[in-house]
Design a protein around this motif. Structure first.
Motif, PDB file in Angstrom:
ATOM      1  N   ARG A 297       0.836  -1.203   0.000  1.00 27.32           N
ATOM      2  CA  ARG A 297       0.000   0.000   0.000  1.00 27.32           C
ATOM      3  C   ARG A 297       0.875   1.260   0.000  1.00 27.32           C
ATOM      4  O   ARG A 297       0.497   2.271  -0.546  1.00 27.32           O
ATOM      5  CB  ARG A 297      -0.897  -0.004   1.253  1.00 27.32           C
ATOM      6  N   ASN A 339       0.422   4.655  -1.971  1.00 29.05           N
ATOM      7  CA  ASN A 339       1.135   5.882  -1.615  1.00 29.05           C
ATOM      8  C   ASN A 339       2.593   5.684  -1.991  1.00 29.05           C
ATOM      9  O   ASN A 339       3.210   4.687  -1.618  1.00 29.05           O
ATOM     10  CB  ASN A 339       1.036   6.140  -0.118  1.00 29.05           C
ATOM     11  N   PHE A 341       6.428   7.290  -1.968  1.00 31.51           N
ATOM     12  CA  PHE A 341       7.309   8.307  -1.370  1.00 31.51           C
ATOM     13  C   PHE A 341       8.647   8.297  -2.083  1.00 31.51           C
ATOM     14  O   PHE A 341       9.260   7.245  -2.219  1.00 31.51           O
ATOM     15  CB  PHE A 341       7.546   8.002   0.119  1.00 31.51           C
ATOM     16  N   ILE A 367       4.720  11.672  -2.842  1.00 25.90           N
ATOM     17  CA  ILE A 367       5.211  12.563  -1.792  1.00 25.90           C
ATOM     18  C   ILE A 367       6.729  12.553  -1.820  1.00 25.90           C
ATOM     19  O   ILE A 367       7.362  11.503  -1.684  1.00 25.90           O
ATOM     20  CB  ILE A 367       4.657  12.143  -0.414  1.00 25.90           C
ATOM     21  N   LEU A 369      10.145  13.460  -0.103  1.00 25.42           N
ATOM     22  CA  LEU A 369      10.670  13.730   1.235  1.00 25.42           C
ATOM     23  C   LEU A 369      12.184  13.855   1.121  1.00 25.42           C
ATOM     24  O   LEU A 369      12.850  12.957   0.601  1.00 25.42           O
ATOM     25  CB  LEU A 369      10.310  12.588   2.190  1.00 25.42           C
ATOM     26  N   ARG A 381      12.764   0.944  10.434  1.00 24.66           N
ATOM     27  CA  ARG A 381      12.539   0.009  11.544  1.00 24.66           C
ATOM     28  C   ARG A 381      11.243  -0.760  11.302  1.00 24.66           C
ATOM     29  O   ARG A 381      10.415  -0.357  10.489  1.00 24.66           O
ATOM     30  CB  ARG A 381      12.496   0.739  12.884  1.00 24.66           C
ATOM     31  N   ASP A 387       0.321  -0.782  13.875  1.00 15.73           N
ATOM     32  CA  ASP A 387       0.450  -0.010  12.636  1.00 15.73           C
ATOM     33  C   ASP A 387      -0.089  -0.837  11.474  1.00 15.73           C
ATOM     34  O   ASP A 387       0.050  -2.055  11.464  1.00 15.73           O
ATOM     35  CB  ASP A 387       1.929   0.310  12.366  1.00 15.73           C
ATOM     36  N   ILE A 392       8.567   1.270   9.207  1.00 20.57           N
ATOM     37  CA  ILE A 392       8.502   2.723   9.390  1.00 20.57           C
ATOM     38  C   ILE A 392       9.856   3.303   9.010  1.00 20.57           C
ATOM     39  O   ILE A 392      10.892   2.768   9.436  1.00 20.57           O
ATOM     40  CB  ILE A 392       8.221   3.093  10.880  1.00 20.57           C
ATOM     41  N   GLU A 397      13.192  15.409   7.944  1.00 19.59           N
ATOM     42  CA  GLU A 397      12.786  15.913   6.633  1.00 19.59           C
ATOM     43  C   GLU A 397      13.305  17.332   6.492  1.00 19.59           C
ATOM     44  O   GLU A 397      12.974  18.209   7.285  1.00 19.59           O
ATOM     45  CB  GLU A 397      11.265  15.835   6.505  1.00 19.59           C
ATOM     46  N   LEU A 402      11.264  19.038  10.033  1.00 22.71           N
ATOM     47  CA  LEU A 402      10.592  18.218  11.049  1.00 22.71           C
ATOM     48  C   LEU A 402      11.127  16.788  11.043  1.00 22.71           C
ATOM     49  O   LEU A 402      11.582  16.294  10.010  1.00 22.71           O
ATOM     50  CB  LEU A 402       9.084  18.170  10.778  1.00 22.71           C
ATOM     51  N   SER A 403      11.062  16.156  12.201  1.00 28.77           N
ATOM     52  CA  SER A 403      11.369  14.722  12.269  1.00 28.77           C
ATOM     53  C   SER A 403      10.079  13.973  11.989  1.00 28.77           C
ATOM     54  O   SER A 403       9.081  14.196  12.668  1.00 28.77           O
ATOM     55  CB  SER A 403      11.867  14.357  13.663  1.00 28.77           C
ATOM     56  N   ILE A 404      10.106  13.124  10.994  1.00 27.39           N
ATOM     57  CA  ILE A 404       8.862  12.467  10.605  1.00 27.39           C
ATOM     58  C   ILE A 404       9.017  10.948  10.578  1.00 27.39           C
ATOM     59  O   ILE A 404      10.128  10.426  10.542  1.00 27.39           O
ATOM     60  CB  ILE A 404       8.356  12.957   9.235  1.00 27.39           C
ATOM     61  N   GLU A 405       7.869  10.288  10.562  1.00 23.75           N
ATOM     62  CA  GLU A 405       7.813   8.834  10.404  1.00 23.75           C
ATOM     63  C   GLU A 405       7.003   8.552   9.152  1.00 23.75           C
ATOM     64  O   GLU A 405       5.956   9.158   8.949  1.00 23.75           O
ATOM     65  CB  GLU A 405       7.090   8.201  11.596  1.00 23.75           C
ATOM     66  N   VAL A 406       7.494   7.662   8.329  1.00 22.64           N
ATOM     67  CA  VAL A 406       6.794   7.356   7.086  1.00 22.64           C
ATOM     68  C   VAL A 406       6.366   5.887   7.115  1.00 22.64           C
ATOM     69  O   VAL A 406       7.217   5.006   7.267  1.00 22.64           O
ATOM     70  CB  VAL A 406       7.702   7.607   5.863  1.00 22.64           C
ATOM     71  N   PRO A 407       5.092   5.609   6.979  1.00 17.37           N
ATOM     72  CA  PRO A 407       4.662   4.206   6.947  1.00 17.37           C
ATOM     73  C   PRO A 407       4.955   3.589   5.582  1.00 17.37           C
ATOM     74  O   PRO A 407       4.637   4.183   4.556  1.00 17.37           O
ATOM     75  CB  PRO A 407       3.151   4.298   7.179  1.00 17.37           C
TER      76      PRO A 407
ATOM     77  N   ILE B   3       6.618  12.945  13.825  1.00 17.03           N
ATOM     78  CA  ILE B   3       5.225  13.055  13.435  1.00 17.03           C
ATOM     79  C   ILE B   3       4.984  12.090  12.276  1.00 17.03           C
ATOM     80  O   ILE B   3       5.794  12.014  11.350  1.00 17.03           O
ATOM     81  CB  ILE B   3       4.893  14.486  12.964  1.00 17.03           C
ATOM     82  N   ARG B  49       4.391  22.437   2.387  1.00 15.90           N
ATOM     83  CA  ARG B  49       5.122  21.232   2.787  1.00 15.90           C
ATOM     84  C   ARG B  49       4.278  20.382   3.741  1.00 15.90           C
ATOM     85  O   ARG B  49       4.223  19.164   3.624  1.00 15.90           O
ATOM     86  CB  ARG B  49       6.428  21.650   3.469  1.00 15.90           C
TER      87      ARG B  49
END
Lengths: 577, 376
Positions: A297, A339, A341, A367, A369, A381, A387, A392, A397, A402-407, B3, B49
């Motif tokens: 997905r 999705n 990335f 998207i 990043l 990880r 989830d 993840i 980014e 920002l610190s982000i998590e991408v599924p 996030i 963004r």
């Protein structure tokens, strides 16, 4: 030796030299020197009237040596040598003093610059007195060509030469032609089929009357020199065959980077982290699925894997950005609601149609990043139990700060292009040099990008550096054209200013053999002396400088010539001009 | 703290008018161009963004979309045609729906059926009230004229009924709006876990709210001043009209035909002029598509303009028919006027585009509070 009769010509180069150097004073000062018959200055020595002036003076004043004080010999030495030849004297009885790059362009004090010009011209005059006539030599060229590597570059070069009616021996290490490109599914930026492009090329190569293809074959040793190389290959395992050929093209290609060493990406640990090569195979099979056989997905494509990073390779692989964008189209077609990335460090879309392809791809609901390699790589990880994804990606980014998590369910690593494992063996066999990244070094990075410093050996495709198909093909055709030109001539000129060994003085220590970069010196066991192969020798002078017995002389760079030149440059300095 | 990226958020945002936002490749030209973007409150790029990555939390706590007045310079200079101006506009629609606790705002923005259905429902309620309910309480369509030859409008729509109705409607709308403003305050200021704002700062900066409501000083900082001017006329006309109708209806809705120079008529004429000027500017702009600001129209943009125009035109008709002694025409214009005005106030003010009359000045106030925030 006949009495030297020297003509000296000081060029104004318009105002390039005359603005900072008093050319009149220079010509007057040097005209007083012994053996100088005449000293003139002229606006443009390289112009036709300038050359005519030299020719007329040689004939009229019976000159037998010429000095021109002008620009760098890199630019016009050949011009003036030809003028000398035209007037009937040996072109090596000429010397050039560089009073532009090394004088007028780099100084601001006119009288000092004039003084330096006089020193430089005197040095040239003192040197040219001891110049000896040298004769041009050439060797015959065997019309066959050896091509190492049956990828797209090697095959294109083979067809180009074969179609011109000349013999080609195409050596391929694996059991099939086509290299990496034949394994790809679609090609950027036109999303055209790779197999449709490659199949006819492979067939034409296989069926070509002038091309002999040797599969499962490796080159171990090549001997000879430009125009006259030989090698022995093992055909079908053990049947030795001797090949003779005049030129060599190395098209040994690339090796995809192994990302196992990058702990952040967990390649090998997570089954759904795949390399771009593995994903290409998945696409060729026509189905994108995870290890559980499910359609992913969320798909992330991580750029610059092993590229542009001090810990792996600092260079850019040039093609991965576009391949990664190509995947977007392929994934979107197969999985319309997925999705996607693009996890990238910088987007590089420099080629023809590439920026347009990038712009087109951005409209595919993906998207982007961005990460900064200096701040650390993204980290993959395992997802938590609640989830709804496999993995993840944690990352800083860059564009949002920002610190982000991408599924993600599947990660594609855009691996870098590396030199092939056996590159050192190829280097040993054909005598070319490697850069720090293990790619072959071209003769000149801009003006001679397919030749090497070894005559008759050319490099094409990704073994010279990462590149895409159009660039590889352009190089292949360029190398083919160069080779066909030497075949058409039938002979090729070899270096005149070579080294020679005075056998009486040689002690047989073989130091020269160990330093020669062109493997041009061998040891004669019977005579117990070193011998220079004048075809292979490039006249670099390394052996002459190293020889402890002073037994090696480099033609045109004899001790006498060099010491006279030094004496000349020093002669005026104490006079306080 | 990391996030989580929510790629699905784009499907929701698209309904609020977000176009091809992925075209943005973050050169930052828009932010550099914007005269309103400032250190600490950078937009539009940073907000684009957040949208691209689907970061709902940071979007929700953003005050920046309200600091943009959509001059369109960013869209004009965007090298990728990503249309940052309209993206900011879409964000304001989305934020309006997030502030609203009833969920109706989201319905109205994302479904035309819901919005039109509600408008028609309230419009029919008004029509039914005037045609059937009020007559059953003995209120007639009085066709006799006053001594001056004017229409007896107060017998058809008695102040005693209309005024309490106005007040109650104002109360409902204000309650909804104020509760949503509290939610806005919660998301932008209160929820912030790293900074806090002292009570004194809240009091000291409060004047900004009134100042921003009255003159929109930030709007006037946009390079093209004509938008600010036309908006100011529209806004001042609307405010005057709103005050005289709700607070001073007794003084405004008279049967006596006052002389032309009477403050009641002059005030009414100014308000009408202001409204017509602002409306004309926006409508013509949205039709000819010359200015970036008016190039892209969401359904909510057109509905709002149409309803406000309808209200103004019917208001003018009431006035003309009344002083010229045309009773039935006056009464039917009155019904039409109310049938447009009531749904407009009830739907547009708390739930849709009109709500910016409160969110914008409050955002200016919150912006100032954020500037004076100190680490916790």
């Amino acid at each position: 030796m006949e009495e030297p009769r020297i003509g000296v010509y000081v060029c104004w180069c318009g105002t390039n030299i005359s603005k900072m150097v008093d050319v009149e004073a220079v010509s007057q000062e040097v005209s007083k020197l012994p053996h100088v018959v005449l000293a003139k200055n002229y606006k443009y020595m390289c112009s036709d009237p300038g050359q005519e002036l030299i020719i007329k003076d040689i004939k009229g004043h019976h000159l037998n040596r010429v000095v021109v004080a002008a620009c760098s010999p890199r630019i016009h030495e050949l011009t003036f040598r030809k003028a000398c030849e035209k007037a009937g004297i040996n072109p090596y009885l000429f010397e050039m003093a560089n009073v532009r790059e090394q004088d007028s362009w780099v100084h601001t004090d006119r009288s000092e610059a004039t003084r330096k010009a006089i020193d430089l011209v005197i040095a040239a005059i003192r040197r040219v007195e001891f110049h000896e006539p040298l004769e041009k030599r050439s060797v015959s060229v065997d019309p066959a060509t050896l091509i190492i590597g049956g990828g797209v570059s090697g095959m294109i070069a083979a067809l180009e030469i074969g179609n011109a009616g000349k013999k080609v021996y195409l050596i391929e290490k694996t059991d099939r032609l086509g290299g990496h490109v034949a394994k790809f599914d679609l090609l950027f930026p036109h999303l055209s089929s790779s197999k449709q492009m490659m199949r006819p090329i492979i067939q034409r190569v296989e069926n070509h009357p002038n091309i002999d293809v040797f599969l499962n074959t490796q080159i171990t040793d090549v001997s000879g020199y430009i125009g006259n190389f030989t090698t022995t290959i093992q055909v079908n395992g053990n049947e030795p065959a001797k090949l003779t050929f005049g030129n060599i093209i190395a098209a040994v290609g690339l090796k995809p980077f192994d990302p196992s060493g990058i702990t952040e990406y967990g390649y090998g640990k997570f089954p759904d982290v795949v390399t771009s090569i593995e994903f290409e195979e998945m696409l060729s099979k026509g189905k994108i699925f995870t290890k559980y056989g499910k359609e992913p997905r969320n798909v992330a494509i991580i750029h610059c894997v092993g590229s542009r990073n001090k810990n792996y390779h600092e260079y850019c692989s040039r093609t991965c950005c576009m391949v990664a964008l190509k995947y977007v189209h392929q994934i979107r077609a197969a999985l319309p609601s997925a999705n996607i990335f693009e996890v990238y460090a910088d987007m590089r879309a420099y080629g023809k149609g590439h920026e347009e392809f990038y712009a087109l791809t951005t409209h595919k609901q993906i998207i982007f990043l961005m990460f900064d390699q200096q701040d650390g790589l993204p980290r993959i990880r395992e997802a938590d139990r609640n989830d709804d994804c496999n993995m993840i990606i944690e990352m800083d980014e860059k564009l949002s700060g920002l610190s982000i998590e991408v599924p993600v369910d599947m990660v594609i690593l855009m691996v870098n292009m590396e030199a092939v494992d056996h590159v050192k063996e190829v280097v040993r066999a054909i005598g070319v040099s490697l850069c720090g990244n293990q790619f072959f070094i071209e003769k000149h990075p801009k003006l001679d990008p397919v030749a090497t410093t070894t005559g008759g050996v050319y490099i094409v495709g990704t073994c010279q550096g990462p590149k895409d198909i159009p660039d590889s093909v352009a190089q292949a055709k360029a190398a083919a054209a160069r080779i066909l030109a030497t075949i058409a001539t039938g002979t090729c000129p070899v270096e005149v200013t070579t080294a020679f060994v005075n056998e009486k003085m040689c002690c047989g220590c073989q130091t020269c053999i160990s330093v020669c970069p062109y493997t041009a010196i061998s040891y004669n066991k019977e005579k117990k002396v070193s011998e220079v192969n004048e075809v292979l020798c490039k006249g670099c002078g390394t052996c002459g400088g190293t020889c402890p017995a002073g037994a090696i002389t480099s033609k045109h760079f004899t001790d006498l010539q060099i010491i006279s030149e030094i004496e000349g440059i020093m002669s005026m300095s104490y006079k306080g001009f | 703290m990391s996030i989580r990226v929510q790629p699905d958020l784009r499907n929701e945002l698209i309904k609020y008018g977000i176009g091809d936002w992925n075209a943005c490749y973050h050169c930052g030209t828009c932010t550099a161009m914007c005269p309103l973007s400032e250190e600490g409150f950078l937009f539009p790029r940073k907000k684009i963004r957040l949208m691209q990555m689907g970061l709902k939390g940071p979007i929700e706590s953003s005050v920046e979309p309200w600091l943009c007045y959509y001059c369109g310079d960013c869209t004009k200079t965007c090298p990728r045609d990503a249309n940052p101006g309209e993206l900011m506009m879409s964000l304001r629609r989305y934020l309006t729906s997030l502030y609203d606790w009833t969920g109706l705002s989201k319905k109205f923005y994302t479904s035309e059926t819901w919005e039109l259905g509600f408008i028609l429902f309230f419009a029919s309620l008004v029509v039914i009230t005037f045609l059937f309910i009020l007559p059953s309480f003995g209120i007639k369509f009085d066709t006799t004229l006053t001594a001056q030859g004017g229409v007896r409008v107060n017998s058809f729509a008695p102040i005693g009924i209309i005024e309490p109705f106005d007040w109650s409607m104002a109360f409902v709308v204000a309650s909804l709006l104020i509760s949503n403003i509290f939610r806005m305050y919660y998301k932008i200021i209160w929820k912030n876990s790293t900074t806090k704002v002292s009570l004194w700062v809240h009091i000291r900066e409060f004047w900004l709210l009134i100042f921003n409501f009255a003159v929109q000083p930030k709007f006037s900082k946009c390079d093209d001043k004509k938008y600010w001017l036309s908006h100011w006329f529209l806004m001042s006309g609307y405010t005057i009209m709103f005050i005289v109708i709700v607070v001073f209806l007794k003084w405004f809705q008279t049967e006596e035909i006052l002389p032309f120079y009477d403050p009641q008529r002059l005030l009414g004429y100014y308000a009408t002029f202001g409204l017509l000027f602002g409306l004309g500017f926006a409508i013509i702009g949205r039709i000819i598509h010359k200015d970036i600001k008016f190039k892209f129209s969401h359904v909510s943009d057109w509905l709002f303009l149409a309803m406000l125009t309808g209200t103004v035109v019917t208001g003018i008709l009431i006035h003309i028919f009344r002083i010229n002694g045309m009773p039935m025409a006056t009464y039917f214009s009155y019904i039409a006027h109310m049938a447009i005005l009531v749904p407009m106030i009830l739907i547009e003010v708390p739930f849709s585009k009109w709500s910016h009359l409160a969110y914008r000045p409050f955002a200016a106030y919150f912006h100032q509070l954020k500037k004076h925030a100190v680490p916790k």
